[in-house]
Design an enzyme around this catalytic site. Structure first.
Site, PDB file in Angstrom:
ATOM      1  N   ASN A 214      60.386 -35.746 -16.294  1.00 22.89           N
ATOM      2  CA  ASN A 214      60.303 -35.030 -14.890  1.00 22.89           C
ATOM      3  C   ASN A 214      59.298 -33.708 -15.277  1.00 22.89           C
ATOM      4  OD1 ASN A 214      62.441 -33.436 -15.252  1.00 22.89           O
ATOM      5  ND2 ASN A 214      63.282 -33.835 -13.466  1.00 22.89           N
ATOM      6  N   SER A 237      51.914 -42.624 -15.448  1.00 22.48           N
ATOM      7  CA  SER A 237      51.707 -43.845 -16.003  1.00 22.48           C
ATOM      8  C   SER A 237      50.727 -44.405 -15.139  1.00 22.48           C
ATOM      9  CB  SER A 237      53.118 -45.148 -15.551  1.00 22.48           C
ATOM     10  OG  SER A 237      53.959 -44.658 -16.333  1.00 22.48           O
ATOM     11  N   GLN A 259      52.790 -50.644 -13.111  1.00 23.59           N
ATOM     12  CA  GLN A 259      52.621 -49.582 -12.743  1.00 23.59           C
ATOM     13  C   GLN A 259      52.805 -48.676 -12.219  1.00 23.59           C
ATOM     14  OE1 GLN A 259      52.639 -48.078 -16.644  1.00 23.59           O
ATOM     15  NE2 GLN A 259      53.310 -50.259 -17.179  1.00 23.59           N
ATOM     16  N   HIS A 262      56.437 -48.064 -11.039  1.00 22.99           N
ATOM     17  CA  HIS A 262      56.911 -46.469 -11.708  1.00 22.99           C
ATOM     18  C   HIS A 262      57.867 -44.962 -10.928  1.00 22.99           C
ATOM     19  CE1 HIS A 262      57.700 -47.360 -16.005  1.00 22.99           C
ATOM     20  NE2 HIS A 262      56.655 -48.242 -16.205  1.00 22.99           N
ATOM     21  N   GLU A 327      45.883 -45.090 -20.154  1.00 21.03           N
ATOM     22  CA  GLU A 327      46.739 -45.141 -20.896  1.00 21.03           C
ATOM     23  C   GLU A 327      46.963 -46.729 -21.571  1.00 21.03           C
ATOM     24  OE1 GLU A 327      51.855 -44.282 -20.730  1.00 21.03           O
ATOM     25  OE2 GLU A 327      50.588 -44.355 -18.704  1.00 21.03           O
ATOM     26  N   HIS A 328      47.184 -47.918 -20.529  1.00 16.45           N
ATOM     27  CA  HIS A 328      47.401 -48.544 -20.921  1.00 16.45           C
ATOM     28  C   HIS A 328      45.855 -50.032 -20.167  1.00 16.45           C
ATOM     29  CE1 HIS A 328      51.171 -47.499 -19.915  1.00 16.45           C
ATOM     30  NE2 HIS A 328      51.655 -48.025 -20.739  1.00 16.45           N
ATOM     31  N   ASP A 361      55.471 -52.404 -23.148  1.00 19.28           N
ATOM     32  CA  ASP A 361      56.513 -51.943 -22.624  1.00 19.28           C
ATOM     33  C   ASP A 361      57.987 -51.740 -23.426  1.00 19.28           C
ATOM     34  OD1 ASP A 361      54.824 -50.016 -21.078  1.00 19.28           O
ATOM     35  OD2 ASP A 361      55.879 -51.378 -19.437  1.00 19.28           O
ATOM     36  N   GLU A 415      32.563 -12.669 -47.412  1.00 17.57           N
ATOM     37  CA  GLU A 415      33.634 -11.727 -46.228  1.00 17.57           C
ATOM     38  C   GLU A 415      34.861 -10.818 -46.460  1.00 17.57           C
ATOM     39  OE1 GLU A 415      36.765 -15.407 -46.166  1.00 17.57           O
ATOM     40  OE2 GLU A 415      35.739 -16.546 -45.642  1.00 17.57           O
ATOM     41  N   HIS A 420      40.942 -10.540 -52.798  1.00 18.47           N
ATOM     42  CA  HIS A 420      40.757 -12.970 -52.663  1.00 18.47           C
ATOM     43  C   HIS A 420      39.710 -13.177 -54.026  1.00 18.47           C
ATOM     44  CE1 HIS A 420      42.493 -13.071 -48.804  1.00 18.47           C
ATOM     45  NE2 HIS A 420      42.147 -14.150 -48.846  1.00 18.47           N
TER      46      HIS A 420
END
Length: 431
Positions: A214, A237, A259, A262, A327-328, A361, A415, A420
Site C-alpha cells: 500500500n 493495476s 484488473q 483489484h 502494465e498489461h 497473473d 581533465e 590519474h
C-alpha cells in the site's frame, strides 16, 4: 466508463487527462513512515513488535511470536486440498521454467596483446520479499517474487507478510514452502520495510526488497532506497485491450473487470476501430457487473478511470498503446504477431483472443510484477536479472597497459587529473 474518439479535436488532451494519476501527496503519510523507519532503525525488534501490534491488531510480546517456524510452511502445504497443491506446483514449475531462460552467465574475452576483459555475474546474498496481506491473500506474489530469486542463486530469502488480526492464509505459507523461502515474518507496512532495510535483532538486513504494497509500503521503499535496493514503486493495476471487434464482448468485459476488481484506482481501457463492438462491450459490462462479487470496486474503477477508445485503424491503436505504455496489454485480434513489432512500450503482452491477462497473473510463467503508470517506457518486468549483479573484469597485459595507458594519459591530463595520468604513465614502456 469514459468514451474517447481519436477523431475528436481534443483527443490528445482527453487521453492525457485519462492517464493522469498521482496518489495525493500526503505529508502525513510521509511523516508517519519516516517516524516508523527511524524507530525501527534505532530500536529494532521492539519497534517492529510495537507497530505490528498497533497497526495489525496483534498481541505479540516478542519477535518470536511474529516468526513462522519453517515446519509450519510445509504443514500449511500438507493441509491444502490436492487440487490446491497441484495448482501451486504447476504454477511454480512454469514460473521456474520461464525464468531459467533469463539467467545471465559471466563472460570474458581476450585481446591480441593478452589483455582480458569481461563481466562477472553474481547473485545477491539476501533478498526480502514483501507479500501484501489484509484485503486479500496473494500466494501468486510469493511465487513470482521468490522463484526468480532462487533461480538467480540468491543465498537467502526473507519474506514478510502482514496478518491483521493474526489471520494468515495457508495458501501463502504453502506458496512459501513451494518457492523455497527461508524465513517468514508476519509483519507488514513500513515497519516490515524498515526491518528488511536496516536489519533488527531477529530480521536480517537484506540487499534488495521486492514486492508491492500500500501507500505506506511504497513510501517506505522510496525512502530506504539507497540503503537497500528495491524493484520498483508499484502503482494501481492496469489493463489495455486492443480488439478488432471479433472477440466475444463478454470475454473482453470480463478481462476489463479482472484488473478493475483489484482497486478503485485500477485502470481498464479498451481500444478498437469498431464502434459497434465498443457498444457491445459496454452492454456486456452493464449485463455482467451486477453478478460480480467485487462489483462496487469494479464499478468505481471503471467509472473513474476506465475508458472505451474509438480509433480509425489498428495503426492508430498501436500509437495509443505506446502513449499509454500499459502494465498489461491484450492484443485480442486475428493476427497479433503483425502488431507486435510496432509495440514499443508495455509491461506484458498477451497475444490473441484466448490469452486472458489473468493467466499471466498466476501461472503462464512470465513474471506478474510489472511496470505501471507509464513506466514501461523505461522499465521491465521483475526477473532473474533483478537478483543478479554484474562486476566488470579488467586484466591488462604489460603490453596492453603500455598501449592503452597513453590514451588514458591524454584524457586524464585533459581533465586536469594529474595523478590519474601519472598512474597510467608509470606503466608505459619506452619504445
Amino acid at each position: 466508463m469514459r468514451e474517447l474518439d481519436s477523431c475528436q479535436n481534443d483527443f490528445q488532451s482527453a487521453l492525457d487527462a485519462l492517464l493522469a494519476f498521482e496518489e495525493e501527496a500526503n505529508a502525513n503519510v510521509n511523516h508517519v513512515v519516516e517516524e516508523i523507519l527511524s524507530h525501527v532503525k534505532l530500536r529494532g525488534d521492539d519497534a517492529v513488535v510495537e507497530y505490528t501490534c498497533r497497526f495489525d491488531r496483534m498481541s505479540a510480546e516478542s519477535m518470536k511470536d511474529l516468526k513462522v517456524p519453517r515446519e509450519k510452511l510445509q504443514e500449511a502445504f500438507d493441509s491444502l486440498s490436492s487440487g490446491e497443491q497441484e495448482a501451486l506446483h504447476v504454477a511454480a514449475q512454469r514460473i521456474r521454467d520461464y525464468h531459467s531462460k533469463q539467467v545471465q552467465d559471466s563472460w570474458q574475452y581476450q585481446e591480441a596483446d593478452g589483455t582480458i576483459l569481461g563481466q562477472k555475474v553474481t547473485p545477491l546474498d539476501r533478498v526480502g520479499i514483501y507479500v501484501p496481506g489484509g484485503k486479500a491473500a496473494y500466494p501468486s506474489s510469493v511465487l513470482m517474487n521468490a522463484i526468480p530469486a532462487k533461480v538467480a542463486g540468491v543465498g537467502e530469502i526473507i519474506m514478510t507478510v502482514p496478518t491483521p488480526g493474526g489471520d494468515l492464509n495457508p495458501l501463502v505459507l504453502a506458496a512459501a514452502a513451494v518457492a523455497g523461502v527461508d524465513q517468514v515474518f508476519t509483519i507488514g507496512g513500513a515497519q516490515a520495510v524498515g526491518a528488511l532495510a536496516y536489519g533488527t535483532g531477529s530480521v536480517p538486513r537484506v540487499d534488495k526488497i521486492v514486492g508491492p504494497g500500500n501507500i505506506y509500503v511504497a513510501t517506505a521503499k522510496r525512502i530506504v532506497f539507497g540503503a537497500v535496493g528495491i524493484d520498483m514503486i508499484a502503482g494501481p493495476s492496469e489493463i489495455c485491450v486492443v480488439c478488432d471487434g471479433k472477440t466475444n464482448p463478454d470475454w473482453i468485459a470480463m478481462d476489463l473487470f479482472s484488473q478493475a476488481e483489484h482497486d478503485q484506482d485500477a485502470q481498464s481501457i479498451l481500444i478498437s476501430p469498431d464502434a459497434e463492438f465498443l457498444e457491445a462491450v459496454k452492454a456486456s459490462v452493464k449485463k455482467l457487473l451486477p453478478g460480480m462479487e467485487r462489483k462496487d470496486i469494479i464499478d468505481a474503477s471503471l467509472s473513474s478511470r476506465g475508458a472505451l477508445i474509438k480509433v480509425q485503424d489498428m495503426d492508430e491503436a498501436v500509437e495509443v498503446v505506446n502513449k499509454i505504455a500499459p502494465e498489461h496489454l491484450e492484443l485480442s485480434v486475428a493476427n497479433p504477431d503483425s502488431l507486435l513489432p510496432s509495440i514499443r512500450h508495455a509491461g506484458a503482452i498477451f497475444m490473441g483472443r484466448y490469452t486472458a491477462e489473468a493467466l499471466g497473473d498466476y501461472c503462464a510463467g512470465p513474471n506478474h510484477v510489472l511496470p505501471t503508470s507509464g513506466t514501461a517506457r523505461f522499465s521491465s518486468p521483475l526477473g532473474v536479472y533483478d537478483f543478479q549483479k554484474r562486476s566488470s573484469i579488467i586484466h591488462f597485459s604489460a603490453q596492453g597497459a603500455s598501449q592503452v595507458g597513453r590514451t588514458a594519459s591524454v584524457l586524464a591530463r585533459g581533465e586536469g587529473l594529474t595523478a590519474h595520468a601519472m598512474s597510467a604513465e608509470y606503466r608505459i614502456k619506452d619504445d
